[in-house]
Design a protein around this motif. Structure first.
Motif, short mmCIF file in Angstrom:
data_model
loop_
_atom_site.label_atom_id
_atom_site.label_comp_id
_atom_site.label_asym_id
_atom_site.label_seq_id
_atom_site.Cartn_x
_atom_site.Cartn_y
_atom_site.Cartn_z
N PHE A 1 97.17 6.77 -50.26
CA PHE A 1 96.09 6.41 -49.34
C PHE A 1 96.11 4.90 -49.10
CE2 PHE A 1 91.80 5.03 -48.35
CZ PHE A 1 91.45 5.92 -47.34
N ASN B 1 93.44 10.94 -43.22
CA ASN B 1 93.68 11.53 -44.54
C ASN B 1 93.72 13.05 -44.44
OD1 ASN B 1 93.67 11.03 -47.61
ND2 ASN B 1 92.25 12.75 -47.26
N HIS C 1 92.10 15.14 -52.36
CA HIS C 1 92.02 14.14 -53.43
C HIS C 1 91.17 14.62 -54.60
CE1 HIS C 1 93.81 10.57 -51.38
NE2 HIS C 1 93.66 11.38 -50.35
N MET D 1 88.98 11.95 -42.20
CA MET D 1 89.29 12.92 -43.26
C MET D 1 88.63 14.23 -42.89
SD MET D 1 86.71 10.86 -45.77
CE MET D 1 87.32 9.37 -44.95
N LEU E 1 86.65 9.73 -52.31
CA LEU E 1 87.48 10.62 -51.50
C LEU E 1 87.59 12.02 -52.12
CD1 LEU E 1 88.68 10.03 -48.79
CD2 LEU E 1 90.76 9.26 -49.87
N TRP F 1 86.90 14.06 -48.80
CA TRP F 1 88.08 14.54 -48.07
C TRP F 1 87.74 15.76 -47.22
CZ3 TRP F 1 90.23 19.36 -48.16
CH2 TRP F 1 89.84 20.21 -49.19
#
Lengths: 351, 351, 351, 351
Positions: A255, A270, A274, A294, B282, B286
């Motif tokens: 990232f 993204n 994660h 994301m 994240l 995400w």
């Protein structure tokens, strides 16, 4: 019927289980013709996804044939050959109206909706599967599209496109870097051309994967283990960085690499899943006019991608590197789990 | 002439200095009629911006009258009353063609371009200022727009709008939260209505500022020191969070607050100037379909905002809470630095 | 020097004329290495464009080498190999700030700006040409891009892309019809892939042109003289019509054909130059959610298209079907004017 | 029950008719509390809409209370107070997935879908109405929103916003002209502020309507009967024309007026219902970079507009100028039909 059943961390088997049945008028039952295994299934097997309980049939990707329909299903009938989306959606809540099916507000029994197969309800690694909200979950397979191609529309192709390419706002002429040349990264590379990228740079630690990437739309490959990987990437742009950097691994280092190689005014998309927080260098980035996106795939672009597959503009079947029959399901898992050795991208399991 | 000169951390004075002169054919000289002080100037005085060297005249905001023009200036002439943008741009590089003037690739002497006044070249807190790339830096002030209003177009109003409202992609009906009710946060609140926000929630620790916010477009105020601030915000939405969260402070806590209150599919727009990295969760985010933006103002919307000010759709002059003459410059700095006590928003210094 | 001079309707010759010279500090003089002829030049020769007066040197496309620069030119120097855009723009007016260079508000002598070469000032069908507003008109040719390819960036490729594909809002998966398989229609077909069209249907009366179209990105060809042309097109969509219909002829019938074959929610993009009004069936179309666009190229996408040409993603040189030297200029005109027989697309004239 | 029944051109009456009943599992029955009359109803009564057959109950706008629900209705229950959209949609076809509900592909009995009330099935000018595809047609009325305000969400407010303001792509700072200050034109004026228009110019032949317009968001009024109407409009812009011209009448002259007053790069948004073709001056306009849009409301923005009404950002109830009870239905029609004299905008008929 037979199905691949999760029995707690590290344990799975190909078991005899009861056939599913219609529970809601919006359900259908699909006989699975072709299914596959996702990296997420491996996470579940490690015990990383506690919502998945013992006894759950795994799998959220599949192509099959409808064998029974509920009374309120309007778009499908028995005999239809269909793709099962990894996302189920009601079609009438405020999130569905925005096309954000992943965040559908409807409820399915005691659980939520969105990604539910092989997670909150039984999945597609089985001879039969019950599909809730069928009108909002299934897509008919057009003539001339193979099962190998169609099953890539369940998850991987829309994920790479929606979360990588579209959220990254790739536009004609852009230089796009994709970090991670696994199946989902390759799906981003394959679909970056749909918005006219001028270069697609693949980054990975594994030279084999970088070779594969060049067959999936990448124009250039950089080994991210090289000390000068960033200089190599910069040399492929005008020196200011890439327009779009797509993260398709799911760890802090990759990232951060994306935030380093993106140009002022660019995008970091993204795609990786994660498990830990990342440190965002906002003291440097606040001035950069960069956007970071994301998300979970909504599969809203599946009908469009399917059209391109049917027109042979996207060679989706190239992801299918290994084939198995259903009674070889455990072997299929082994092949997929050892992808570094087997060079497997997607393993396809057929009826 | 007289000018406000930086003499190293903590030291400044209102000094006699040489008059500026035309150096490039694209320069003009402007006599400053009205200027103001930015929070960034206070940072410089603390020594936080090492690029600013001793002897530099401070200030990047101002309204004035052109007294001399270079031979290649085509859009302005002597006598024009102009707004000086905090950003200077060449107009012909690839970044300028995208409207990203903050990242203009041209060079001005040994330095770069973009934000240069009171930073890399002498600024606007002076009786006269040299303006490079005048055609790409100045805007004529229409009849009927006061200096108090016009000077807010140099920086604060386009910053709140471009980096907060536009990067946050506010759209009609949205619920927008703005964390930080200082001048730039108030500028976001005032301009959120340009995209039809249904509610604008101001968050701050200072009850005085929250009161002020209600006069600048906020419909609701929440004290971010309250233990239940997040519940209060959620109660003002449908329970899923705000559509857009604008960070206008510049510290990790307020940034993280924004990521907590934003809904799936929403936007976090960072306007604050940060001095430290932030931890981005994240592992939770995400899956959220959230986009995070950040950037330095490009002032590409200044002509449009100026039209709205001229039509009295934006009451820009409301930011001007205190007035001084140029020989009271040090007093103006004191008043601005003590904003918590003086309730100063923008202090205006007139010729 | 020698130049192709217009002497009134039907009359042109390859004459000795005085060399051009720098008139404004923003001018450059370019030695033409390669030029071409546009359909518009044929219109001018018929007397259809009264603004073009006797004695005017024709031509608005060209690639060459800079031999002299004005004092205020900042981006170019003597010896640079450059593409001359058909549009000249100041870069600092409100239209230039929007990227609408075709509508630049600056003035060049007594005339306006925008399309001026071979129209309001002397053009590029000459050994030398004066280029006004050089910083806003020229583009450096990267290494490895041939003159044949580069000269297609002067007009035809950006016109097909900007006015056909971008105004038509082509998006991934779309079915696009292009009516008229002449050079500009082919440019739309070639660039429709930059937004991921699933099918590109060429329509024309000439079977030869339809054959050529299949080499320029068309996936299907329909002879618009067929009685059932509309049924053929509908059969290539889901029966509801094409997503985007691009008009590249310039007569009422072809425009009307576009409004008939477009689906609800689709776009009609007019690229053709029209000489007469068309009847718009608003009594049927008001309910259709169709958008109709039109315009003159601004060449704002030229740098991007040039990047794609340099990466061999666009084979621009394929338009160059016939080559001549400058002393064969009249023969080049004959070949181009007889395109139906010669199958000429673009005739290229080299120094 | 009682209902307003169409008996052929020029004939209508307030009749006793059978109560409606559930026919499909997706139906509900609504008791009408408040309804209104649309200009389209007057067209139907003239015989202009042949699809409307004798015996049809008119009306496509209404607010009411659910008295019965079909078995597959998931979002509503008996007792809910609801707005009935003029558009019914299935929610799962390809047009619904794009939010183009007006072009929904589903079928309702022998007819199509989209606008069906008071057209292809019985409408809302009745004590009870059957609502097909209830989940895709109804909206719950929030606390604090009056019936007078809510009924404007059935058609007029989303029509003015979606087809005028959104298709016209109004953006902050724009000068917007609306030709026709009837109810739908006023709805465009009221909602133009949601995208930050700097000026909204109303044009009409009737001075009374122009006066009314100033209370609905117009900043300026021009009598389109004035010989110099175009000069007046140009004087309110920078001389180049308006950014967006909205046609809200439905005749060729007003459409042509829009194409004359729009600036290069601007938009013409047609909202009017046309009965005849218009001549489009493509010989002048092809070079203008103008886009022309048209369409039938999809009511996709109704939930958003309802949020703004609930927040008192839009004063929807201002359209309700005259009130009647259901037994005065014929008198309500007379008042509405004589709007020039009665100054009626929307006549509201309550249970």
């Amino acid at each position: 019927m037979k199905a691949l059943v999760y029995h707690g961390p590290g344990r799975k088997s190909w078991d005899d289980v009861p056939d599913p049945s219609i529970q809601q008028p919006t359900d259908v039952i699909v006989r699975i013709d072709t299914t596959t295994i996702c990296g997420t299934d491996l996470h579940i097997l490690k015990g990383d996804v506690p919502a998945v309980t013992e006894g759950r049939i795994l799998g959220h990707e599949g192509v099959g044939t409808i064998v029974e329909t509920g009374s309120a299903v309007s778009s499908f009938e028995v005999g239809d050959r269909v793709i099962i989306s990894c996302i189920s959606a009601c079609g009438s809540c405020s999130y569905c109206h925005q096309g954000l099916y992943a965040h559908c507000l409807a409820e399915e029994g005691a659980s939520g909706i969105g990604w539910i197969f092989g997670h909150l309800i039984d999945g597609t690694q089985a001879e039969l599967v019950r599909v809730p909200f069928a009108d909002g979950t299934l897509h008919k397979v057009p003539e001339g599209v193979s099962d190998d191609a169609a099953v890539m529309l369940s998850d991987i192709l829309p994920t790479g496109f929606e979360i990588g390419v579209r959220y990254g706002q790739v536009k004609p002429g852009d230089v796009v870097a994709v970090v991670g040349a696994g199946p989902v990264g390759l799906a981003s590379m394959m679909t970056a051309g749909l918005y006219g990228a001028s270069r697609v740079i693949a980054l990975d630690l594994d030279p084999n994967r970088l070779d594969q990437a060049l067959g999936f739309g990448a124009t250039d490959a950089v080994n991210s283990g090289d000390a000068d990987w960033l200089e190599q990437v910069m040399a492929m742009t005008d020196g200011y960085g890439v327009d779009v950097a797509i993260e398709a691994v799911g760890i802090p280092d990759t990232f951060t690499a994306c935030t380093k190689m993106v140009r002022p005014g660019g995008h970091v998309a993204n795609v990786g899943v994660h498990g830990a927080p990342v440190e965002l260098a906002l003291q440097d980035l606040w001035i950069s006019d960069v956007a970071i996106s994301m998300g979970l795939v909504s599969t809203s672009t599946t009908p469009m991608l399917l059209k391109l597959v049917a027109q042979h503009k996207l060679e989706a079947e190239k992801f299918a590197t290994h084939h198995f029959s259903m009674d070889q399901f455990l072997e299929a898992y082994e092949t997929f789990a050892a992808a570094a050795d087997t060079k497997a991208l997607k393993v396809v399991i057929r009826r």
